[in-house]
Design an enzyme around this catalytic site. Structure first.
Site, PDB file in Angstrom:
ATOM      1  N   TYR A  70     -52.914  52.312 -47.199  1.00 14.43           N
ATOM      2  CA  TYR A  70     -51.719  52.180 -46.925  1.00 14.43           C
ATOM      3  C   TYR A  70     -51.080  51.287 -48.045  1.00 14.43           C
ATOM      4  CZ  TYR A  70     -52.183  54.636 -42.485  1.00 14.43           C
ATOM      5  OH  TYR A  70     -52.407  55.672 -41.616  1.00 14.43           O
ATOM      6  N   HIS A 103     -43.930  51.669 -46.949  1.00 13.78           N
ATOM      7  CA  HIS A 103     -43.743  51.215 -45.713  1.00 13.78           C
ATOM      8  C   HIS A 103     -44.465  49.632 -45.755  1.00 13.78           C
ATOM      9  CE1 HIS A 103     -42.151  51.773 -41.605  1.00 13.78           C
ATOM     10  NE2 HIS A 103     -43.391  52.248 -41.118  1.00 13.78           N
ATOM     11  N   TYR A 108     -51.122  48.274 -37.007  1.00 17.40           N
ATOM     12  CA  TYR A 108     -50.467  49.098 -37.437  1.00 17.40           C
ATOM     13  C   TYR A 108     -48.924  48.700 -37.264  1.00 17.40           C
ATOM     14  CZ  TYR A 108     -54.065  52.326 -38.498  1.00 17.40           C
ATOM     15  OH  TYR A 108     -55.334  52.790 -39.254  1.00 17.40           O
ATOM     16  N   ASN A 136     -46.112  49.886 -36.147  1.00 21.21           N
ATOM     17  CA  ASN A 136     -45.531  50.027 -34.878  1.00 21.21           C
ATOM     18  C   ASN A 136     -45.911  49.099 -33.852  1.00 21.21           C
ATOM     19  OD1 ASN A 136     -44.423  52.177 -36.264  1.00 21.21           O
ATOM     20  ND2 ASN A 136     -45.251  53.567 -35.080  1.00 21.21           N
ATOM     21  N   ASN A 182     -39.730  51.182 -35.941  1.00 19.50           N
ATOM     22  CA  ASN A 182     -40.372  50.857 -34.925  1.00 19.50           C
ATOM     23  C   ASN A 182     -41.383  49.436 -35.107  1.00 19.50           C
ATOM     24  OD1 ASN A 182     -39.846  52.925 -33.227  1.00 19.50           O
ATOM     25  ND2 ASN A 182     -41.179  54.421 -34.335  1.00 19.50           N
TER      26      ASN A 182
END
Length: 192
Positions: free
Chosen positions: A17, A22, A68, A70, A116
């Site tokens: 990631y 993000h 993560y 969220n 989120n």
């Protein structure tokens, strides 16, 4: 001594990631840590990576949650409590679909617009009184979902601009810490 500011970059942990849209928040706080000459270490009470020092003359705690996106609030809440940081002195740096690619916007309060990670932080802090550095990533092309778009790497055209954009977002964060929201907004929003 002045109360610290908690600057949290939102993102997802793991190398897969690291360069996704993000993770813009992680990328910005990495730049700030480099500017401060500090390295991230795991904070035992929260589990997040933290770097402490001074930014724009103020004591600052930089943080990258190691959960993560969220679930970010699970580590942001304990950090704010540990360092005795009020929600108004928490700055969240994050990607923003609703802002054109490359634009930086500052904000305090307001809704989470389906983000989120912000929802999790607001829940952990007991409200959304925190400040935000919003890094515009734009909307996905065509009918692609926002959820898949944010987890993709920047495209080849965007990648040429990303380093400059991230430096500007770091500059905006420093201005926010140094000057407060309204003066920093006046400067940053004039950048275009």
């Amino acid at each position: 001594m002045a109360e610290p500011v908690l600057v949290v970059g939102l993102g997802n942990p793991g190398p897969q990631y690291a360069t996704t849209r993000h993770n813009a928040g992680f990328m910005v706080v990495d730049i700030l840590a480099d500017r401060m000459g500090e390295k991230f270490k795991v904070h035992k009470k929260s589990g997040a990576e933290v770097a402490t020092g001074r930014l724009a003359g103020r004591p600052v705690v930089l943080a990258k949650p190691r959960v993560y996106m969220n679930e970010s609030g699970r580590q942001v809440g304990p950090l704010a409590k540990f360092y005795s940081v009020a929600p108004a002195d928490v700055v969240i740096v994050h990607d923003e679909l609703d802002i054109d690619f490359g634009r930086i916007r500052l904000k305090a309060g307001g809704g989470v617009a389906g983000h989120n990670g912000l929802r999790s932080v607001a829940s952990a802090l007991g409200g959304n009184d925190f400040q935000r550095v919003r890094v515009g990533i734009g909307r996905p092309p065509g009918h692609k979902s926002g959820a898949s778009f944010v987890l993709e790497n920047f495209n080849s055209v965007e990648r040429k601009e990303v380093p400059t954009i991230l430096e500007q977002a770091a500059d905006a964060t420093e201005l926010l810490v140094a000057q407060g929201l309204e003066p920093a907004q006046n400067t940053v929003h004039a950048w275009g």
